[in-house]
Design a protein around this motif. Structure first.
Motif, mmCIF file in Angstrom:
data_model
loop_
_atom_site.group_PDB
_atom_site.id
_atom_site.type_symbol
_atom_site.label_atom_id
_atom_site.label_comp_id
_atom_site.label_asym_id
_atom_site.label_seq_id
_atom_site.Cartn_x
_atom_site.Cartn_y
_atom_site.Cartn_z
ATOM 1 N N GLN A 1 0.827 -1.206 0.000
ATOM 2 C CA GLN A 1 0.000 0.000 0.000
ATOM 3 C C GLN A 1 0.865 1.262 0.000
ATOM 4 N N GLN B 1 1.699 2.029 -3.422
ATOM 5 C CA GLN B 1 0.528 2.610 -4.083
ATOM 6 C C GLN B 1 0.485 4.112 -3.833
ATOM 7 N N LEU B 2 0.776 4.508 -2.604
ATOM 8 C CA LEU B 2 0.759 5.936 -2.271
ATOM 9 C C LEU B 2 1.853 6.673 -3.025
ATOM 10 N N TYR C 1 -2.080 10.677 9.004
ATOM 11 C CA TYR C 1 -2.299 9.425 9.735
ATOM 12 C C TYR C 1 -1.864 9.565 11.184
ATOM 13 N N HIS D 1 -11.042 -0.774 15.023
ATOM 14 C CA HIS D 1 -11.426 -0.971 13.629
ATOM 15 C C HIS D 1 -11.052 0.252 12.796
ATOM 16 N N GLN D 2 -11.317 1.424 13.362
ATOM 17 C CA GLN D 2 -10.962 2.667 12.665
ATOM 18 C C GLN D 2 -9.455 2.779 12.523
ATOM 19 N N GLY E 1 -8.162 0.491 9.872
ATOM 20 C CA GLY E 1 -8.455 1.018 8.535
ATOM 21 C C GLY E 1 -7.432 2.046 8.100
ATOM 22 N N SER E 2 -7.140 2.980 8.990
ATOM 23 C CA SER E 2 -6.144 4.012 8.668
ATOM 24 C C SER E 2 -4.777 3.399 8.456
ATOM 25 N N SER F 1 -3.929 0.434 7.561
ATOM 26 C CA SER F 1 -3.774 -0.340 6.330
ATOM 27 C C SER F 1 -3.700 0.582 5.119
ATOM 28 N N SER F 2 -4.271 1.771 5.240
ATOM 29 C CA SER F 2 -4.232 2.710 4.115
ATOM 30 C C SER F 2 -2.868 3.298 3.858
ATOM 31 N N ILE F 3 -1.987 3.278 4.850
ATOM 32 C CA ILE F 3 -0.635 3.759 4.568
ATOM 33 C C ILE F 3 0.353 2.609 4.442
#
Lengths: 145, 128
Positions: free
Chosen positions: A21, A24-25, A44, A74-75, A78-79, A81-83
Protein backbone atom coordinates in the motif's frame (compact mmCIF):
# COMPACT_ATOMS: atom_id res chain seq x y z
CA UNK A 1 22.06 8.78 -2.78
CA UNK A 2 19.09 7.44 -4.71
CA UNK A 3 20.38 3.95 -4.17
CA UNK A 4 20.62 4.63 -0.43
CA UNK A 5 17.02 5.82 -0.37
CA UNK A 6 15.90 2.76 -2.29
CA UNK A 7 17.79 0.54 0.12
CA UNK A 8 16.20 2.29 3.09
CA UNK A 9 12.80 1.63 1.66
CA UNK A 10 13.62 -1.97 0.81
CA UNK A 11 14.74 -2.57 4.39
CA UNK A 12 11.45 -1.23 5.71
CA UNK A 13 9.70 -3.71 3.45
CA UNK A 14 11.99 -6.62 4.26
CA UNK A 15 11.54 -6.02 7.97
CA UNK A 16 7.79 -6.02 7.51
CA UNK A 17 7.17 -2.44 8.59
CA UNK A 18 5.55 -1.44 5.31
CA UNK A 19 3.60 -3.23 2.63
CA UNK A 20 2.44 -2.75 -0.94
CA UNK A 21 0.00 0.00 0.00
CA UNK A 22 2.92 2.35 0.68
CA UNK A 23 4.06 1.86 -2.91
CA UNK A 24 0.53 2.61 -4.08
CA UNK A 25 0.76 5.94 -2.27
CA UNK A 26 4.15 6.71 -3.80
CA UNK A 27 2.74 6.08 -7.24
CA UNK A 28 0.14 8.77 -6.58
CA UNK A 29 2.86 11.36 -6.11
CA UNK A 30 3.31 13.67 -9.05
CA UNK A 31 4.44 17.22 -9.85
CA UNK A 32 1.17 18.60 -8.56
CA UNK A 33 1.50 16.65 -5.30
CA UNK A 34 5.21 15.97 -4.79
CA UNK A 35 4.84 15.31 -1.07
CA UNK A 36 1.65 13.30 -1.15
CA UNK A 37 2.98 10.32 0.80
CA UNK A 38 4.45 12.47 3.51
CA UNK A 39 1.19 14.43 3.77
CA UNK A 40 -0.85 11.27 4.10
CA UNK A 41 1.49 9.77 6.68
CA UNK A 42 1.48 13.02 8.67
CA UNK A 43 -2.30 13.04 8.56
CA UNK A 44 -2.30 9.42 9.74
CA UNK A 45 -0.17 10.18 12.78
CA UNK A 46 -2.22 13.24 13.63
CA UNK A 47 -5.60 11.51 13.31
CA UNK A 48 -4.55 8.31 14.98
CA UNK A 49 -3.07 10.13 17.99
CA UNK A 50 -6.62 10.90 19.02
CA UNK A 51 -7.72 7.31 18.48
CA UNK A 52 -4.83 6.01 20.56
CA UNK A 53 -5.79 8.33 23.38
CA UNK A 54 -9.40 7.15 23.23
CA UNK A 55 -8.33 3.52 23.27
CA UNK A 56 -6.01 4.18 26.21
CA UNK A 57 -8.85 5.78 28.17
CA UNK A 58 -11.19 2.96 27.29
CA UNK A 59 -8.62 0.41 28.49
CA UNK A 60 -8.58 2.06 31.90
CA UNK A 61 -12.25 1.44 32.50
CA UNK A 62 -13.39 -1.54 34.45
CA UNK A 63 -14.94 -3.71 33.19
CA UNK A 64 -13.75 -3.16 29.63
CA UNK A 65 -16.26 -2.24 26.97
CA UNK A 66 -15.00 -4.69 24.35
CA UNK A 67 -17.47 -3.57 21.75
CA UNK A 68 -16.32 0.03 21.99
CA UNK A 69 -12.68 -1.02 21.95
CA UNK A 70 -13.22 -3.14 18.88
CA UNK A 71 -14.92 -0.24 17.14
CA UNK A 72 -12.08 2.17 17.94
CA UNK A 73 -9.51 -0.35 16.83
CA UNK A 74 -11.43 -0.97 13.63
CA UNK A 75 -10.96 2.67 12.67
CA UNK A 76 -7.32 2.54 13.60
CA UNK A 77 -6.79 -0.59 11.54
CA UNK A 78 -8.46 1.02 8.53
CA UNK A 79 -6.14 4.01 8.67
CA UNK A 80 -3.07 1.90 9.28
CA UNK A 81 -3.77 -0.34 6.33
CA UNK A 82 -4.23 2.71 4.12
CA UNK A 83 -0.63 3.76 4.57
CA UNK A 84 0.75 0.25 4.44
CA UNK A 85 1.67 0.08 8.13
CA UNK A 86 1.95 -3.69 8.07
CA UNK A 87 3.13 -4.46 11.60
CA UNK A 88 0.76 -1.95 13.17
CA UNK A 89 -2.09 -3.45 11.19
CA UNK A 90 -1.20 -6.91 12.40
CA UNK A 91 -1.32 -5.76 16.04
CA UNK A 92 -4.71 -4.18 15.34
CA UNK A 93 -6.00 -7.51 14.08
CA UNK A 94 -4.69 -9.26 17.20
CA UNK A 95 -6.31 -6.66 19.42
CA UNK A 96 -9.66 -7.10 17.71
CA UNK A 97 -9.40 -10.85 18.23
CA UNK A 98 -8.84 -10.32 21.95
CA UNK A 99 -11.89 -8.05 22.03
CA UNK A 100 -13.94 -10.66 20.28
CA UNK A 101 -13.20 -13.27 22.98
CA UNK A 102 -13.25 -10.78 25.83
CA UNK A 103 -9.59 -11.16 26.75
CA UNK A 104 -8.77 -8.02 28.75
CA UNK A 105 -5.15 -8.92 29.44
CA UNK A 106 -4.61 -9.78 25.81
CA UNK A 107 -5.99 -6.40 24.78
CA UNK A 108 -3.72 -4.51 27.16
CA UNK A 109 -0.65 -6.52 26.15
CA UNK A 110 -1.29 -6.17 22.44
CA UNK A 111 -1.95 -2.48 22.79
CA UNK A 112 1.46 -1.95 24.37
CA UNK A 113 3.03 -3.82 21.48
CA UNK A 114 0.97 -1.81 19.01
CA UNK A 115 2.16 1.48 20.47
CA UNK A 116 5.75 0.30 20.19
CA UNK A 117 5.34 -0.63 16.53
CA UNK A 118 3.51 2.63 15.86
CA UNK A 119 6.30 4.70 17.42
CA UNK A 120 9.05 2.73 15.69
CA UNK A 121 7.42 3.11 12.31
CA UNK A 122 7.04 6.82 12.85
CA UNK A 123 10.74 7.23 13.54
CA UNK A 124 11.72 5.14 10.55
CA UNK A 125 9.47 6.92 8.06
CA UNK A 126 10.54 10.29 9.44
CA UNK A 127 14.15 9.41 8.67
CA UNK A 128 13.10 8.14 5.25
CA UNK A 129 11.22 11.32 4.38
CA UNK A 130 14.00 13.54 5.70
CA UNK A 131 16.46 11.74 3.49
CA UNK A 132 14.12 11.86 0.51
CA UNK A 133 13.72 15.60 0.94
CA UNK A 134 17.49 16.06 1.01
CA UNK A 135 17.85 14.23 -2.26
CA UNK A 136 15.14 16.35 -3.82
CA UNK A 137 12.92 15.39 -6.74
CA UNK A 138 14.26 12.28 -8.43
CA UNK A 139 13.32 10.25 -11.45
CA UNK A 140 10.76 7.69 -10.47
CA UNK A 141 12.59 4.41 -10.59
CA UNK A 142 11.02 1.62 -12.57
CA UNK A 143 9.39 -0.90 -10.35
CA UNK A 144 10.12 -4.45 -11.33
CA UNK A 145 7.10 -6.70 -10.81
CA UNK B 1 -12.73 8.04 -20.05
CA UNK B 2 -16.34 8.23 -21.11
CA UNK B 3 -17.14 8.57 -24.78
CA UNK B 4 -16.96 12.17 -25.90
CA UNK B 5 -13.96 12.82 -23.64
CA UNK B 6 -16.03 13.35 -20.51
CA UNK B 7 -14.63 12.16 -17.25
CA UNK B 8 -16.30 9.50 -15.13
CA UNK B 9 -17.53 10.87 -11.82
CA UNK B 10 -17.03 9.25 -8.44
CA UNK B 11 -18.30 9.84 -4.93
CA UNK B 12 -16.19 8.70 -1.97
CA UNK B 13 -18.12 8.08 1.24
CA UNK B 14 -15.87 7.45 4.26
CA UNK B 15 -15.66 8.87 7.78
CA UNK B 16 -11.85 8.71 7.84
CA UNK B 17 -10.24 11.90 6.54
CA UNK B 18 -7.03 10.17 5.59
CA UNK B 19 -8.81 7.47 3.65
CA UNK B 20 -10.91 10.09 1.84
CA UNK B 21 -7.72 11.85 0.80
CA UNK B 22 -6.07 8.69 -0.50
CA UNK B 23 -9.14 7.38 -2.32
CA UNK B 24 -9.80 10.77 -3.93
CA UNK B 25 -6.24 10.95 -5.25
CA UNK B 26 -6.31 7.37 -6.44
CA UNK B 27 -9.55 7.90 -8.35
CA UNK B 28 -8.31 11.20 -9.77
CA UNK B 29 -5.19 9.41 -11.03
CA UNK B 30 -7.49 7.15 -13.03
CA UNK B 31 -9.27 10.15 -14.51
CA UNK B 32 -12.29 10.32 -12.23
CA UNK B 33 -13.88 13.63 -11.28
CA UNK B 34 -14.26 12.97 -7.54
CA UNK B 35 -16.32 14.35 -4.65
CA UNK B 36 -15.88 13.22 -1.04
CA UNK B 37 -18.29 13.11 1.90
CA UNK B 38 -17.92 11.73 5.42
CA UNK B 39 -21.04 9.63 5.90
CA UNK B 40 -24.04 8.06 4.21
CA UNK B 41 -26.40 10.87 5.12
CA UNK B 42 -24.28 13.45 3.29
CA UNK B 43 -24.08 11.11 0.32
CA UNK B 44 -27.86 10.85 0.20
CA UNK B 45 -28.16 14.62 0.39
CA UNK B 46 -25.97 15.02 -2.71
CA UNK B 47 -28.21 12.68 -4.66
CA UNK B 48 -31.31 14.44 -3.33
CA UNK B 49 -29.79 17.73 -4.46
CA UNK B 50 -29.59 16.37 -7.97
CA UNK B 51 -25.99 15.23 -8.21
CA UNK B 52 -25.28 12.08 -10.15
CA UNK B 53 -22.20 9.89 -10.17
CA UNK B 54 -20.95 7.00 -12.25
CA UNK B 55 -19.67 5.22 -9.19
CA UNK B 56 -20.01 5.52 -5.42
CA UNK B 57 -17.20 4.14 -3.25
CA UNK B 58 -18.97 3.37 0.01
CA UNK B 59 -17.27 2.59 3.31
CA UNK B 60 -19.16 0.14 5.47
CA UNK B 61 -18.82 1.55 8.97
CA UNK B 62 -19.60 5.23 9.43
CA UNK B 63 -21.34 7.25 12.11
CA UNK B 64 -24.68 9.01 11.44
CA UNK B 65 -25.50 6.70 8.53
CA UNK B 66 -23.44 3.64 7.63
CA UNK B 67 -22.77 1.96 4.29
CA UNK B 68 -25.54 -0.66 4.22
CA UNK B 69 -28.24 1.82 5.31
CA UNK B 70 -27.07 4.44 2.81
CA UNK B 71 -26.86 1.90 -0.01
CA UNK B 72 -30.34 0.62 0.67
CA UNK B 73 -31.68 4.17 0.76
CA UNK B 74 -29.98 5.06 -2.53
CA UNK B 75 -31.37 1.99 -4.28
CA UNK B 76 -34.81 2.74 -2.86
CA UNK B 77 -34.58 6.17 -4.45
CA UNK B 78 -33.95 4.51 -7.80
CA UNK B 79 -30.24 5.27 -7.91
CA UNK B 80 -28.83 2.62 -10.22
CA UNK B 81 -25.23 3.72 -10.65
CA UNK B 82 -22.40 1.44 -9.60
CA UNK B 83 -21.99 1.31 -5.82
CA UNK B 84 -18.78 -0.31 -4.66
CA UNK B 85 -18.43 -1.26 -1.01
CA UNK B 86 -15.10 -1.12 0.80
CA UNK B 87 -14.63 -2.69 4.19
CA UNK B 88 -11.92 -3.80 6.54
CA UNK B 89 -14.18 -6.45 8.00
CA UNK B 90 -12.96 -9.40 5.98
CA UNK B 91 -15.44 -12.04 4.88
CA UNK B 92 -18.33 -12.57 7.21
CA UNK B 93 -21.94 -11.77 7.99
CA UNK B 94 -21.35 -8.01 7.97
CA UNK B 95 -19.85 -8.13 4.49
CA UNK B 96 -22.70 -10.33 3.26
CA UNK B 97 -25.24 -7.92 4.72
CA UNK B 98 -23.46 -5.03 3.05
CA UNK B 99 -23.49 -6.79 -0.31
CA UNK B 100 -27.16 -7.62 0.12
CA UNK B 101 -28.00 -3.95 0.65
CA UNK B 102 -27.53 -3.30 -3.07
CA UNK B 103 -23.82 -3.12 -3.83
CA UNK B 104 -22.46 -4.05 -7.25
CA UNK B 105 -19.39 -5.46 -5.58
CA UNK B 106 -17.47 -5.28 -2.34
CA UNK B 107 -13.73 -5.01 -1.79
CA UNK B 108 -11.38 -5.32 1.11
CA UNK B 109 -9.73 -2.05 2.18
CA UNK B 110 -7.52 -0.38 1.27
CA UNK B 111 -8.65 0.75 -2.15
CA UNK B 112 -5.78 0.30 -4.58
CA UNK B 113 -4.90 0.80 -8.22
CA UNK B 114 -5.98 -2.71 -9.17
CA UNK B 115 -9.48 -2.24 -7.74
CA UNK B 116 -9.93 1.16 -9.36
CA UNK B 117 -8.73 -0.29 -12.66
CA UNK B 118 -11.37 -3.01 -12.37
CA UNK B 119 -14.06 -0.42 -11.61
CA UNK B 120 -12.98 1.61 -14.62
CA UNK B 121 -13.13 -1.45 -16.87
CA UNK B 122 -16.64 -2.24 -15.71
CA UNK B 123 -17.71 1.35 -16.37
CA UNK B 124 -16.09 1.31 -19.81
CA UNK B 125 -17.89 -1.90 -20.65
CA UNK B 126 -21.15 -0.44 -19.45
CA UNK B 127 -20.65 2.55 -21.74
CA UNK B 128 -19.86 0.63 -24.90
Amino acid sequence: MQRQLANMKQTLFDQGYLDEQFIQLEELQDDANPNFVEEVVTLYYRDSARLIQNIEQALEKSPLDFSKLECLMHQFKGSSSSIGAKRVKSECTQFKEHCRVGNADGCKRTFQQLKKEYATLRKKVEVYFQFARQIGPVEKACRSK
Amino acid sequence: MKKGGQKFSALVVDDNKMIRKVEEKLLARFGFETKVVENGEKALKLFDDGYTFDVVVMDMEMPVMNGPVATRALRARGVDCMIVGVTSCGDGPEKAEFEASGLNCCWEKPLNAEIVGTILNKLDNKMS
